[in-house]
Design an enzyme around this catalytic site. Structure first.
Site, mmCIF file in Angstrom:
data_model
loop_
_atom_site.group_PDB
_atom_site.id
_atom_site.type_symbol
_atom_site.label_atom_id
_atom_site.label_comp_id
_atom_site.label_asym_id
_atom_site.label_seq_id
_atom_site.Cartn_x
_atom_site.Cartn_y
_atom_site.Cartn_z
ATOM 1 N N HIS A 76 0.836 -1.022 -0.004
ATOM 2 C CA HIS A 76 0.232 -0.030 -0.105
ATOM 3 C C HIS A 76 0.912 1.212 0.102
ATOM 4 O O HIS A 76 2.054 1.332 0.629
ATOM 5 C CB HIS A 76 -1.123 0.091 1.177
ATOM 6 C CG HIS A 76 -0.350 0.017 2.484
ATOM 7 N ND1 HIS A 76 0.056 0.933 3.283
ATOM 8 C CD2 HIS A 76 -0.170 -1.313 3.226
ATOM 9 C CE1 HIS A 76 0.568 0.575 4.327
ATOM 10 N NE2 HIS A 76 0.520 -0.569 4.566
ATOM 11 N N ASP A 78 -0.193 4.297 1.030
ATOM 12 C CA ASP A 78 -0.266 5.188 2.334
ATOM 13 C C ASP A 78 0.204 4.905 3.366
ATOM 14 O O ASP A 78 0.763 3.995 3.675
ATOM 15 C CB ASP A 78 -1.936 5.322 2.221
ATOM 16 C CG ASP A 78 -2.756 3.922 2.596
ATOM 17 O OD1 ASP A 78 -2.230 2.726 2.213
ATOM 18 O OD2 ASP A 78 -3.560 3.778 3.456
ATOM 19 N N ASP A 108 6.246 0.546 7.143
ATOM 20 C CA ASP A 108 4.894 0.344 6.926
ATOM 21 C C ASP A 108 4.600 1.223 5.909
ATOM 22 O O ASP A 108 3.677 2.274 6.456
ATOM 23 C CB ASP A 108 4.127 0.120 8.228
ATOM 24 C CG ASP A 108 2.861 -0.213 8.052
ATOM 25 O OD1 ASP A 108 2.386 -0.833 7.003
ATOM 26 O OD2 ASP A 108 2.039 0.146 8.677
ATOM 27 N N GLU A 140 -4.986 1.650 2.452
ATOM 28 C CA GLU A 140 -5.053 0.348 3.069
ATOM 29 C C GLU A 140 -5.301 0.827 4.656
ATOM 30 O O GLU A 140 -5.975 -0.044 5.255
ATOM 31 C CB GLU A 140 -3.829 -0.348 2.928
ATOM 32 C CG GLU A 140 -3.796 -1.817 3.546
ATOM 33 C CD GLU A 140 -3.293 -1.910 4.862
ATOM 34 O OE1 GLU A 140 -3.167 -2.944 5.605
ATOM 35 O OE2 GLU A 140 -2.791 -0.664 5.310
ATOM 36 N N GLU A 141 -4.716 1.843 5.040
ATOM 37 C CA GLU A 141 -4.807 2.061 6.507
ATOM 38 C C GLU A 141 -6.065 2.604 6.864
ATOM 39 O O GLU A 141 -6.267 3.162 8.363
ATOM 40 C CB GLU A 141 -3.828 3.372 6.623
ATOM 41 C CG GLU A 141 -2.265 2.792 6.618
ATOM 42 C CD GLU A 141 -1.751 1.642 7.492
ATOM 43 O OE1 GLU A 141 -2.663 1.196 8.277
ATOM 44 O OE2 GLU A 141 -0.491 1.488 7.533
ATOM 45 N N GLU A 165 4.190 -6.352 3.519
ATOM 46 C CA GLU A 165 3.966 -5.623 5.100
ATOM 47 C C GLU A 165 4.727 -5.951 6.065
ATOM 48 O O GLU A 165 5.615 -7.264 5.844
ATOM 49 C CB GLU A 165 2.425 -6.260 5.416
ATOM 50 C CG GLU A 165 1.318 -5.626 4.960
ATOM 51 C CD GLU A 165 0.685 -4.272 5.500
ATOM 52 O OE1 GLU A 165 1.488 -3.575 5.984
ATOM 53 O OE2 GLU A 165 -0.147 -3.857 4.905
ATOM 54 N N HIS A 352 3.259 2.358 12.578
ATOM 55 C CA HIS A 352 2.125 3.268 13.604
ATOM 56 C C HIS A 352 2.761 3.997 14.849
ATOM 57 O O HIS A 352 2.114 4.393 15.651
ATOM 58 C CB HIS A 352 0.950 2.509 13.823
ATOM 59 C CG HIS A 352 0.301 1.861 12.616
ATOM 60 N ND1 HIS A 352 -1.208 1.310 12.821
ATOM 61 C CD2 HIS A 352 0.587 1.399 11.393
ATOM 62 C CE1 HIS A 352 -1.452 0.838 11.690
ATOM 63 N NE2 HIS A 352 -0.413 1.136 10.678
#
Length: 385
Positions: A76, A78, A108, A140-141, A165, A352
């Site tokens: 992803h 984003d 990530d 995706e997030e 990932e 994150h």
């Protein structure tokens, strides 16, 4: 154009903001990341298809070779939102320290695309007997709208798909589902000097949160799968918004939460159980309460232990395939007929988080593994894996 070095690619991808968020004021386009990848891959001879998914949101399908089968290397484009004050340096500037590359998306997972390009560059003079598809998705997030759009379109992609990932270079063939839900409470505003002047949505939400925490505990007693490092379902109270001034009774409050069900737990049934649990709270506080999904729930994922891709990844990494608690787009690629696996160089523990990073020691083994996967699925039979 000349394709930059690996480190320059990392820096450019990190510098291109692409936050995906349920809060509109924080949500951003991913066009900058997609443009970079399309320019670089186009220069390497890939046929690049940019798909508009929503205003400012794009998927990229970059293909080398043709025919049925082949390999999809997916990720992803984003990132999650960030609090710059908690980072030791600018999150959008690549920083090297402690044998790590720091930056938003280094782990990530925008950095994965740079590693894919590094892996494929020396292979481009060989015949691609089956296609290599590099897939970059949007959102995706948050909504997973990019992957869902691909699944809804139903166009076959490849024989196998690897999603980069953060798994610490350990293959993952099983993960939980993802539900993102919102509770809205409508009360009655009024002067704070007398509680009788209104009905506090914040007071009601306090009770709602207590019920959700109690329900979480009950589910964690009832459901368990020892394959997961977090063997129970989880429920995270993610963000809350309500009221506008200390001297006004709060008339509206909204809570958004994340629920990670185990395989076999049905989202519709879980949502019904939550509604039943919260109905007495609404009646007691004399408020209106609405529960609805922020996005369609993402399904749990399981790739059979005996599939070719799982066996190959286990051989290449030296690790048995595992289960993880976090969700990915894997189930959507599976719906398109791909044997699918989650396997990437980052560590989920720093995803994150402020000062997200990728260990430099992971770069060479990741590039080597990706070349071996490309060789197995895409190149001539003479390629040694």
């Amino acid at each position: 154009m000349n394709v930059p070095s690996l480190k320059q690619q990392f820096a450019a991808l990190i510098a291109a903001p692409s936050v995906s968020c349920t809060q509109p004021e924080l949500d951003q386009s991913n066009a900058g990341v997609i443009d970079l990848l399309a320019d670089w891959l186009g220069s390497l001879g890939f046929a690049c298809e940019c798909q508009l998914i929503a205003p400012g949101k794009y998927n990229l399908l970059a293909t080398r070779g043709s025919g049925p089968g082949g390999l999809v290397l997916a990720g992803h484009s984003d990132t999650v939102p960030f609090d710059a004050a908690l980072w030791r340096a600018d999150p959008l500037t690549l920083r090297e320290a402690d044998d790590r590359w720091y930056g938003l998306g280094a782990c990530d997972m925008k950095g994965f695309f740079a590693l894919v390009i590094e892996a494929v560059r020396p292979l481009l003079d060989q015949p691609f007997r089956q296609p290599l598809i590099i897939l970059a998705t949007c959102d995706e997030e948050s909504s997973m709208s990019g992957a869902r759009a691909l699944a809804d379109a139903g166009r076959p992609l490849g024989r196998a798909a690897v999603i980069g990932e953060p798994t610490g270079l350990r293959p993952v063939r099983l993960h939980k589902g993802v539900m993102m839900e919102r509770i809205d409470i409508l009360g009655q505003s009024g002067h704070s000097s007398n509680p009788a002047y209104g009905r506090s949505a914040l007071d009601a939400m306090h009770a709602v949160m207590g019920e959700l925490i109690a329900l979480r505990g009950e589910w964690q007693q009832q459901f368990r799968n020892p394959m997961f490092s977090v063997p129970q379902p989880t429920l995270n109270l993610g963000c809350i918004h309500g009221g506008d001034n200390p001297n006004r009774i709060c008339g509206h409050c909204a809570l958004e939460f994340d629920l990670r069900p185990l395989p076999g737990m049905q989202p519709d049934q879980l949502r019904m159980m939550i509604r039943e649990r919260l109905r007495p709270v609404a009646e007691r506080h004399q408020v209106q309460l609405d529960l609805a999904p922020l996005f369609p729930s993402a399904p749990a994922f399981e790739e059979p232990a005996g599939s070719e891709l799982v066996r190959l990844a286990e051989r290449l990494t030296g690790h048995c395939a595992e289960a993880v608690a976090f969700g990915t787009e894997a189930a959507y690629l599976q719906q398109l007929g791909c044997q699918t696996l989650v396997l990437g160089p980052g560590d989920i523990a720093c995803a994150h988080q402020p000062d997200e990073y990728l260990d430099l020691a992971r770069i060479e083994p990741t590039v080597t593994m990706l070349r071996q996967l490309i060789g197995h699925y895409c190149l001539s039979p003479m390629f040694e894996t």
